[in-house]
Design a protein around this motif. Structure first.
Motif, PDB file in Angstrom:
ATOM      1  N   VAL A 111       0.892  -1.065  -0.092  1.00 38.99           N
ATOM      2  CA  VAL A 111       0.313  -0.107   0.342  1.00 38.99           C
ATOM      3  C   VAL A 111       1.278   1.435  -0.168  1.00 38.99           C
ATOM      4  N   GLY A 112       0.770   1.999  -0.692  1.00 36.53           N
ATOM      5  CA  GLY A 112       1.224   2.745  -1.210  1.00 36.53           C
ATOM      6  C   GLY A 112       2.758   3.093  -2.006  1.00 36.53           C
ATOM      7  N   GLU A 113       3.584   3.938  -2.666  1.00 41.27           N
ATOM      8  CA  GLU A 113       4.198   4.230  -3.793  1.00 41.27           C
ATOM      9  C   GLU A 113       5.554   4.559  -3.302  1.00 41.27           C
ATOM     10  N   GLU A 114       5.461   5.528  -1.854  1.00 41.67           N
ATOM     11  CA  GLU A 114       7.026   5.548  -1.933  1.00 41.67           C
ATOM     12  C   GLU A 114       6.592   6.610  -0.143  1.00 41.67           C
TER      13      GLU A 114
ATOM     14  N   LEU B  51       7.587   0.238   5.545  1.00 36.92           N
ATOM     15  CA  LEU B  51       6.911  -0.637   6.831  1.00 36.92           C
ATOM     16  C   LEU B  51       6.785  -1.517   6.419  1.00 36.92           C
ATOM     17  N   LEU B  52       7.543  -2.937   6.797  1.00 37.67           N
ATOM     18  CA  LEU B  52       6.463  -4.295   6.837  1.00 37.67           C
ATOM     19  C   LEU B  52       5.760  -4.536   8.351  1.00 37.67           C
ATOM     20  N   PHE B  53       4.563  -4.741   7.952  1.00 39.86           N
ATOM     21  CA  PHE B  53       3.491  -4.504   9.096  1.00 39.86           C
ATOM     22  C   PHE B  53       3.542  -6.451   9.628  1.00 39.86           C
ATOM     23  N   MET B  54       4.342  -6.824  10.224  1.00 40.15           N
ATOM     24  CA  MET B  54       3.928  -8.477  11.580  1.00 40.15           C
ATOM     25  C   MET B  54       3.157  -8.780  11.994  1.00 40.15           C
ATOM     26  N   THR B  55       1.597  -8.506  11.496  1.00 35.49           N
ATOM     27  CA  THR B  55       0.489  -8.250  13.252  1.00 35.49           C
ATOM     28  C   THR B  55      -0.356  -9.589  13.138  1.00 35.49           C
ATOM     29  N   GLY B  56       0.910 -11.008  13.649  1.00 33.91           N
ATOM     30  CA  GLY B  56       0.261 -11.980  13.780  1.00 33.91           C
ATOM     31  C   GLY B  56      -0.421 -12.953  13.042  1.00 33.91           C
ATOM     32  N   TRP B  57      -0.776 -13.835  13.499  1.00 41.00           N
ATOM     33  CA  TRP B  57      -0.359 -14.938  12.270  1.00 41.00           C
ATOM     34  C   TRP B  57      -2.092 -15.214  12.500  1.00 41.00           C
ATOM     35  N   ILE B  58      -3.210 -14.674  13.209  1.00 45.13           N
ATOM     36  CA  ILE B  58      -4.751 -14.883  13.118  1.00 45.13           C
ATOM     37  C   ILE B  58      -5.069 -13.187  12.248  1.00 45.13           C
ATOM     38  N   ALA B  59      -5.376 -14.066  10.957  1.00 44.23           N
ATOM     39  CA  ALA B  59      -5.077 -12.913   9.690  1.00 44.23           C
ATOM     40  C   ALA B  59      -5.132 -13.463   8.973  1.00 44.23           C
TER      41      ALA B  59
ATOM     42  N   GLY C 137       4.194   5.840   4.224  1.00 38.48           N
ATOM     43  CA  GLY C 137       5.494   5.122   3.444  1.00 38.48           C
ATOM     44  C   GLY C 137       4.713   4.107   3.409  1.00 38.48           C
ATOM     45  N   ARG C 138       5.840   2.913   2.655  1.00 43.32           N
ATOM     46  CA  ARG C 138       4.985   1.934   1.500  1.00 43.32           C
ATOM     47  C   ARG C 138       4.528   1.080   2.821  1.00 43.32           C
ATOM     48  N   LEU C 139       3.407   0.435   2.722  1.00 41.02           N
ATOM     49  CA  LEU C 139       3.076  -0.646   3.908  1.00 41.02           C
ATOM     50  C   LEU C 139       3.051  -1.812   3.338  1.00 41.02           C
TER      51      LEU C 139
END
Length: 444
Positions: A20-23, A27-35, A57-59
């Motif tokens: 999500v996002g281009e510039e 940011l790598l979001f590690m949400t936990g396994w229930i996803a 940032g780029r998510l």
């Protein structure tokens, strides 16, 4: 509408991910396994939280191997394999170096990545995370095996069901919110079946990355709400004490979910830590009319016409839509599938005229489009828009019929008494939106 989901290969497994996002920073979001990454966007509060993260940032998000939209085959869960999958996602996203933001079990993988792959991790942010999952003599606040077994059986017994008892732990401030309870129940069902959940939870009984913590040399922020009921605050205090040079912040509130409660403070801490600037808790907002268009029965039409003729027809349709947007002062935000997302400044009169023109132009080339529209405050995210107003417009669009322009009561109330005619379509529930909403069909 959720961002586009893509797939990459990690070994023999297909891993589902989103960017999500281009510039800006990655940011790598590690949400936990229930996803399940598409369903994460269906809760308005979580959607806003993710959009805020994407504003600086780029998510990058992905479903863990064995869960969600990734391959559901999981022989054994290991931190090392999850880290390899994360690297594969970063490669597919074109990210050479990313900040890693973790929640819950994601902290195990984030710590391992930062220690073992410092060339790929520029910073580490850990919220309500952990270094070990089971009790040990020198880690006495984690669950003992008998406690974990009892919790596992209670969890599996209620897996995928609306469970206010579970919500009272994860988000006590929202326990009376039936829509959030239903959202979390569906998230569980989409993340894994009860048997798959049991396999994963059994595999996570004794994970431990404590030995890598002293080797973490990237800037690290550790955050926790001490009053929350799911993850003991001593997990985070341990991380902060054993990661050299880390910054530790304790936050107010009793909710575990980061997007519930005072989520703005979490975002501000992350933004300031990663960029040096605190956004102040509010995104730039503007009052806009949001319009979603979509071609009706696109798949069937493509099959009937053949690929080449369908591509030509789509190109003509896209050209017509852009011509009408320019004519009526609309701004194309993006295309989604076979449709458009556009916004209009000022009163919605121009948007309504544009919508009628688009439906007529589509009909002239032998296709039908549906249009949904809502006027409200939007969050401006670079060239994109977000927030509840966009979510409502998307939901209204899904209820429109072929050739119909369907609008919310807000649009109707803004132009009532003007030159437009409407048919009352009654009150409707919009998925993920509180309350029942009056909808109106625009006359030709």
């Amino acid at each position: 509408m959720a961002p586009l989901t893509r797939y990459t290969r990690s070994g023999e497994a297909s891993i589902a991910y989103q960017v999500v996002g281009e510039e800006g920073l990655d940011l790598l979001f590690m949400t936990g396994w229930i996803a399940q990454i598409e369903h994460l966007w269906e809760a308005p509060a979580n959607r806003r939280f993710l959009e805020r993260l994407a504003s600086f940032g780029r998510l990058i998000l992905f479903d863990s191997r064995g869960t969600g939209l990734s391959d559901r085959v999981l022989d054994a869960y290991t931190v090392e394999q999850e880290a390899q999958d994360a690297i594969a996602v970063l490669d597919a996203a074109g990210s050479e170096r990313a900040a890693v933001f973790t929640y819950a079990h994601g902290g195990l993988v984030g710590a391992y990545l930062a220690a073992e792959h410092p060339e790929r991790v520029g910073a580490l942010v850990m919220y309500a995370s952990m270094a070990r999952t089971a009790w040990a003599p020198d880690y006495g606040w984690a669950m003992r095996s008998e406690e974990r077994g009892e919790l596992l059986e209670r969890t599996i017994a209620m897996w995928g069901q609306a469970n206010t008892e579970a919500m009272a732990a994860w988000a006590p401030s929202m326990v009376e919110d039936a829509s959030l309870v239903a959202w979390f129940a569906r998230l569980q069902r989409l993340a894994a079946s009860p048997n798959e959940a049991r396999v994963i939870l059994d595999a996570m009984v004794d994970l431990d990355v404590r030995e890598v913590l002293p080797r973490i040399r990237v800037p690290t922020l550790v955050m926790h709400r001490p009053e929350e009921l799911v993850w003991d605050v001593r997990h985070s205090r341990y991380l902060a004490e054993h990661i050299p040079g880390s910054r530790y912040v304790e936050l107010q509130g009793s909710d575990s979910f980061p997007f519930v409660g005072d989520s703005d403070t979490i975002i501000e801490e992350v933004e300031e830590f990663l960029t040096g600037v605190r956004g102040g808790g509010e995104m730039v907002r503007a009052l806009l009319t949001v319009m979603f268009t979509d071609i009706v029965n696109a798949t069937a039409s493509a099959a009937e016409l053949g690929d080449r003729r369908w591509r030509d027809l789509l190109a003509r349709h896209d050209e017509d839509v852009r011509e009408e947007l320019a004519r009526f002062g609309g701004r194309e935000v993006k295309t989604v599938g076979d449709g458009f997302v556009a916004t209009f400044d000022g009163p919605p009169s121009h948007a309504l005229r544009c919508a009628l023109a688009i439906t007529e132009a589509a009909r002239a080339i032998g296709i039908e489009v549906r249009v949904g529209m809502h006027t409200g405050e939007c969050e401006l995210i670079g060239e994109d828009v977000g927030g509840m107003a966009v979510h409502i417009a998307a939901r209204v669009s899904t209820l429109a019929g072929p050739g119909e322009v369907l609008v919310s009561g807000t649009v109707f109330g803004t132009v009532v008494g003007g030159p437009f005619s409407f048919t009352d379509r009654g009150f409707h529930e919009l998925k993920g939106v509180p309350g029942r909403w009056p909808l109106f069909s625009l006359g030709r």
